[in-house]
Design a protein around this motif. Sequence first.
Motif, PDB file in Angstrom:
ATOM      1  N   GLY A   1      38.599  86.353 -32.306  1.00 21.63           N
ATOM      2  CA  GLY A   1      39.350  85.260 -31.719  1.00 21.63           C
ATOM      3  C   GLY A   1      39.009  85.051 -30.253  1.00 21.63           C
ATOM      4  N   GLY A   2      39.906  84.364 -29.534  1.00 23.92           N
ATOM      5  CA  GLY A   2      39.663  84.086 -28.129  1.00 23.92           C
ATOM      6  C   GLY A   2      38.490  83.152 -27.952  1.00 23.92           C
ATOM      7  N   SER A   3      37.931  83.138 -26.766  1.00 24.31           N
ATOM      8  CA  SER A   3      36.754  82.309 -26.508  1.00 24.31           C
ATOM      9  C   SER A   3      35.696  83.145 -25.801  1.00 24.31           C
ATOM     10  CB  SER A   3      37.113  81.090 -25.650  1.00 24.31           C
ATOM     11  OG  SER A   3      37.659  81.494 -24.408  1.00 24.31           O
ATOM     12  N   LYS A   4      34.475  82.984 -26.218  1.00 21.64           N
ATOM     13  CA  LYS A   4      33.336  83.701 -25.655  1.00 21.64           C
ATOM     14  C   LYS A   4      32.350  82.697 -25.074  1.00 21.64           C
ATOM     15  CE  LYS A   4      34.157  88.041 -27.127  1.00 21.64           C
ATOM     16  NZ  LYS A   4      34.163  89.242 -26.266  1.00 21.64           N
ATOM     17  N   ILE A   5      31.540  83.187 -24.153  1.00 26.43           N
ATOM     18  CA  ILE A   5      30.470  82.357 -23.605  1.00 26.43           C
ATOM     19  C   ILE A   5      29.202  82.652 -24.390  1.00 26.43           C
ATOM     20  CG2 ILE A   5      29.076  81.832 -21.579  1.00 26.43           C
ATOM     21  CD1 ILE A   5      31.454  82.653 -19.845  1.00 26.43           C
ATOM     22  N   TYR A   6      28.821  81.714 -25.257  1.00 28.45           N
ATOM     23  CA  TYR A   6      27.615  81.872 -26.070  1.00 28.45           C
ATOM     24  C   TYR A   6      26.568  80.862 -25.616  1.00 28.45           C
ATOM     25  CZ  TYR A   6      30.315  84.710 -29.359  1.00 28.45           C
ATOM     26  OH  TYR A   6      31.081  85.700 -29.937  1.00 28.45           O
ATOM     27  N   SER A   7      25.356  81.354 -25.416  1.00 21.94           N
ATOM     28  CA  SER A   7      24.216  80.493 -25.111  1.00 21.94           C
ATOM     29  C   SER A   7      23.267  80.496 -26.289  1.00 21.94           C
ATOM     30  CB  SER A   7      23.492  80.999 -23.848  1.00 21.94           C
ATOM     31  OG  SER A   7      24.361  81.022 -22.735  1.00 21.94           O
ATOM     32  N   TYR A   8      22.377  79.508 -26.333  1.00 22.54           N
ATOM     33  CA  TYR A   8      21.409  79.455 -27.415  1.00 22.54           C
ATOM     34  C   TYR A   8      20.097  78.863 -26.918  1.00 22.54           C
ATOM     35  CZ  TYR A   8      22.259  74.419 -27.794  1.00 22.54           C
ATOM     36  OH  TYR A   8      22.342  73.075 -27.534  1.00 22.54           O
TER      37      TYR A   8
ATOM     38  N   TYR B   1      34.024  74.626 -29.849  1.00 21.92           N
ATOM     39  CA  TYR B   1      34.681  75.720 -30.566  1.00 21.92           C
ATOM     40  C   TYR B   1      36.135  75.349 -30.822  1.00 21.92           C
ATOM     41  CZ  TYR B   1      36.426  77.152 -25.929  1.00 21.92           C
ATOM     42  OH  TYR B   1      37.011  77.177 -24.683  1.00 21.92           O
ATOM     43  N   LYS B   2      36.665  75.902 -31.925  1.00 17.83           N
ATOM     44  CA  LYS B   2      38.057  75.634 -32.310  1.00 17.83           C
ATOM     45  C   LYS B   2      38.687  76.945 -32.789  1.00 17.83           C
ATOM     46  CE  LYS B   2      37.285  70.872 -33.964  1.00 17.83           C
ATOM     47  NZ  LYS B   2      37.382  69.991 -35.148  1.00 17.83           N
ATOM     48  N   TYR B   3      39.991  77.080 -32.528  1.00 25.97           N
ATOM     49  CA  TYR B   3      40.728  78.258 -32.988  1.00 25.97           C
ATOM     50  C   TYR B   3      41.267  78.019 -34.399  1.00 25.97           C
ATOM     51  CZ  TYR B   3      40.648  79.245 -27.977  1.00 25.97           C
ATOM     52  OH  TYR B   3      40.253  79.453 -26.675  1.00 25.97           O
ATOM     53  N   SER B   4      41.337  79.094 -35.168  1.00 28.33           N
ATOM     54  CA  SER B   4      41.888  78.988 -36.516  1.00 28.33           C
ATOM     55  C   SER B   4      43.365  78.611 -36.441  1.00 28.33           C
ATOM     56  CB  SER B   4      41.716  80.315 -37.258  1.00 28.33           C
ATOM     57  OG  SER B   4      42.397  81.364 -36.568  1.00 28.33           O
ATOM     58  N   PHE B   5      43.856  77.985 -37.509  1.00 21.69           N
ATOM     59  CA  PHE B   5      45.232  77.488 -37.520  1.00 21.69           C
ATOM     60  C   PHE B   5      45.927  77.914 -38.812  1.00 21.69           C
ATOM     61  CE2 PHE B   5      48.373  74.216 -38.619  1.00 21.69           C
ATOM     62  CZ  PHE B   5      49.183  74.263 -37.490  1.00 21.69           C
ATOM     63  N   GLY B   6      47.053  78.627 -38.674  1.00 23.69           N
ATOM     64  CA  GLY B   6      47.857  78.998 -39.833  1.00 23.69           C
ATOM     65  C   GLY B   6      47.221  80.040 -40.727  1.00 23.69           C
ATOM     66  N   THR B   7      46.357  80.880 -40.195  1.00 24.16           N
ATOM     67  CA  THR B   7      45.654  81.884 -41.003  1.00 24.16           C
ATOM     68  C   THR B   7      46.122  83.294 -40.648  1.00 24.16           C
ATOM     69  OG1 THR B   7      43.845  81.992 -39.382  1.00 24.16           O
ATOM     70  CG2 THR B   7      43.600  80.447 -41.218  1.00 24.16           C
ATOM     71  N   LEU B   8      46.103  84.191 -41.630  1.00 22.96           N
ATOM     72  CA  LEU B   8      46.409  85.597 -41.357  1.00 22.96           C
ATOM     73  C   LEU B   8      45.333  86.208 -40.478  1.00 22.96           C
ATOM     74  CD1 LEU B   8      47.668  86.883 -44.833  1.00 22.96           C
ATOM     75  CD2 LEU B   8      49.053  86.408 -42.801  1.00 22.96           C
ATOM     76  N   GLN B   9      44.074  85.896 -40.788  1.00 24.96           N
ATOM     77  CA  GLN B   9      42.954  86.365 -39.987  1.00 24.96           C
ATOM     78  C   GLN B   9      42.684  85.356 -38.879  1.00 24.96           C
ATOM     79  OE1 GLN B   9      40.601  89.217 -39.999  1.00 24.96           O
ATOM     80  NE2 GLN B   9      40.357  88.161 -38.047  1.00 24.96           N
ATOM     81  N   GLN B  10      42.973  85.742 -37.654  1.00 18.94           N
ATOM     82  CA  GLN B  10      42.696  84.866 -36.528  1.00 18.94           C
ATOM     83  C   GLN B  10      41.195  84.878 -36.225  1.00 18.94           C
ATOM     84  OE1 GLN B  10      45.304  83.007 -35.006  1.00 18.94           O
ATOM     85  NE2 GLN B  10      46.288  83.792 -36.857  1.00 18.94           N
ATOM     86  N   TYR B  11      40.642  83.721 -35.903  1.00 16.45           N
ATOM     87  CA  TYR B  11      39.227  83.640 -35.568  1.00 16.45           C
ATOM     88  C   TYR B  11      38.966  82.381 -34.758  1.00 16.45           C
ATOM     89  CZ  TYR B  11      39.013  80.378 -39.539  1.00 16.45           C
ATOM     90  OH  TYR B  11      39.228  79.326 -40.397  1.00 16.45           O
ATOM     91  N   THR B  12      37.782  82.324 -34.172  1.00 16.38           N
ATOM     92  CA  THR B  12      37.333  81.131 -33.455  1.00 16.38           C
ATOM     93  C   THR B  12      36.043  80.641 -34.097  1.00 16.38           C
ATOM     94  OG1 THR B  12      38.267  82.012 -31.398  1.00 16.38           O
ATOM     95  CG2 THR B  12      36.755  80.148 -31.210  1.00 16.38           C
ATOM     96  N   ASN B  13      36.005  79.354 -34.396  1.00 13.46           N
ATOM     97  CA  ASN B  13      34.838  78.752 -35.033  1.00 13.46           C
ATOM     98  C   ASN B  13      33.984  78.052 -33.979  1.00 13.46           C
ATOM     99  OD1 ASN B  13      33.820  75.874 -36.392  1.00 13.46           O
ATOM    100  ND2 ASN B  13      33.438  77.661 -37.666  1.00 13.46           N
ATOM    101  N   TYR B  14      32.700  78.403 -33.909  1.00 18.83           N
ATOM    102  CA  TYR B  14      31.758  77.806 -32.965  1.00 18.83           C
ATOM    103  C   TYR B  14      30.750  76.964 -33.749  1.00 18.83           C
ATOM    104  CZ  TYR B  14      33.549  81.285 -29.668  1.00 18.83           C
ATOM    105  OH  TYR B  14      34.357  82.049 -28.861  1.00 18.83           O
ATOM    106  N   SER B  15      30.316  75.841 -33.160  1.00 18.41           N
ATOM    107  CA  SER B  15      29.365  74.988 -33.869  1.00 18.41           C
ATOM    108  C   SER B  15      28.490  74.227 -32.885  1.00 18.41           C
ATOM    109  CB  SER B  15      30.098  74.002 -34.779  1.00 18.41           C
ATOM    110  OG  SER B  15      30.890  73.101 -34.017  1.00 18.41           O
ATOM    111  N   LEU B  16      27.347  73.765 -33.383  1.00 20.30           N
ATOM    112  CA  LEU B  16      26.461  72.895 -32.610  1.00 20.30           C
ATOM    113  C   LEU B  16      25.584  72.128 -33.571  1.00 20.30           C
ATOM    114  CD1 LEU B  16      23.232  74.049 -32.356  1.00 20.30           C
ATOM    115  CD2 LEU B  16      24.430  75.849 -31.145  1.00 20.30           C
ATOM    116  N   THR B  17      24.980  71.054 -33.075  1.00 24.42           N
ATOM    117  CA  THR B  17      24.003  70.298 -33.854  1.00 24.42           C
ATOM    118  C   THR B  17      22.681  70.272 -33.097  1.00 24.42           C
ATOM    119  OG1 THR B  17      24.757  68.210 -32.874  1.00 24.42           O
ATOM    120  CG2 THR B  17      25.706  68.832 -35.008  1.00 24.42           C
ATOM    121  N   LEU B  18      21.608  70.258 -33.855  1.00 24.91           N
ATOM    122  CA  LEU B  18      20.249  70.182 -33.307  1.00 24.91           C
ATOM    123  C   LEU B  18      19.468  69.109 -34.059  1.00 24.91           C
ATOM    124  CD1 LEU B  18      19.305  73.959 -32.971  1.00 24.91           C
ATOM    125  CD2 LEU B  18      19.477  72.337 -31.098  1.00 24.91           C
TER     126      LEU B  18
END
Length: 422
Positions: A70-77, A108-125
Amino acid sequence: MIKLSGFFFVLLFSVQIAVAQDQQFVYDNKVYLPEIRTVQCYNTQKEQSLPVIALNSNELLYFSFDNLNGGSKIYSYTIEQCTSDWKPSRLSPLDYLQGMSEDRITAYKYSFGTLQQYTNYSLTLPNQQIKPKISGNYLLKVYENGNPQKPVVSQRFYVVDKQVTIGVNITASPQVNLRRTHQKVDFTISHSNPIQNPTLDLKAVVMQNGIPQTASWNKTPTFIRPGSLVYNDVNNNDFPGGNEFRKFDMRSFRYKAENVKEIIRDTINKVILFTDLNGNAAKFTNQFDENGSFFIRNSEGRDPNTDSDYARVYFTLNSAVPNTAGDAYVLGRFNNYIPNEASKLVYDAATKRFHTSIQLKQGLYDYKYVWLDKQADKTDLTVFEGSFFETENTYQVYVYYRKPGSRWEELIGFVNVNTTKR
């Protein structure tokens, strides 16, 4: 003196930890941290399609993953151009990139209403910051805090500049002893521009269902004709047909869907699948599948990427232990078909069954059981699944060309063919 020695011991220990934390990217689909799950990469024209896009087109790749911390991380690519056999091409980023050489993942978006908390990251190329300007194999590298020595995910994808046409013909194996179990792939490359030395300058790779481990290399045409190269060698591109993929449906935790025996909701979600039987039967049974893919879905949520929860999925295989020394694994696109500790099954002699559990995100999944022969160091898909020439599969042909004097290999042709929908 004792304090000084202790200081150097602590210093040495700290250096060892720092070194251990640094890793190198490998040129393969890989997740480097245990909290990273559900990596997706596909052409946006079709969900879970192969990560292939046309050069200088409007086609886009969608790439995403979850961080279970969860939370937010600084990810580069960044992306790197590679050779046909997935090694560094040693080109400068200026040779193959338009725009910047690296960027941050800002979506990035935080999970909503889930037992397992997580953060979803995405990008397009491609995007405004990073765009490939030549064709070929590419590796997408994601790393933490702008440090390439802290890899998070690596993902292969392809950029094709279509310069040739590929015709494919799929039949039962011409070898008598393999006719009931194997599928033969013959293909012809038609070109308008001359290829002076196809044996040295051209390579073609054939895969089954987009699985890199099935790659068959073709470096020498069987016949060279004006404007075409024919690849129909009797002993090449002969693939075990395998069997249809097994599958299960856990789009909902409220009701039991396909192949789900029991759902337990407590501090974590548990999904127990029905016991699978050995599929190495004498007769082929047709069944619809997605050729190994998975689809993230949630029947009760709006956004499958953030409303889908995670569950511990329990697999059980009722089968005798093969005669050769080895281990059993459950594989699919969801784990890159990689046999490792996370995908290994344990054999219970008391119940005479293999079993394991894997944490997966809600959705629909294809999977197969394979046997890794330790002596041959080779996976065998037929031990638990059988092999039939009637099995529906997709085959891909990638054509690479290095122009005389060029420093890199171009991907000049690609085709994806289904055995039943040609």
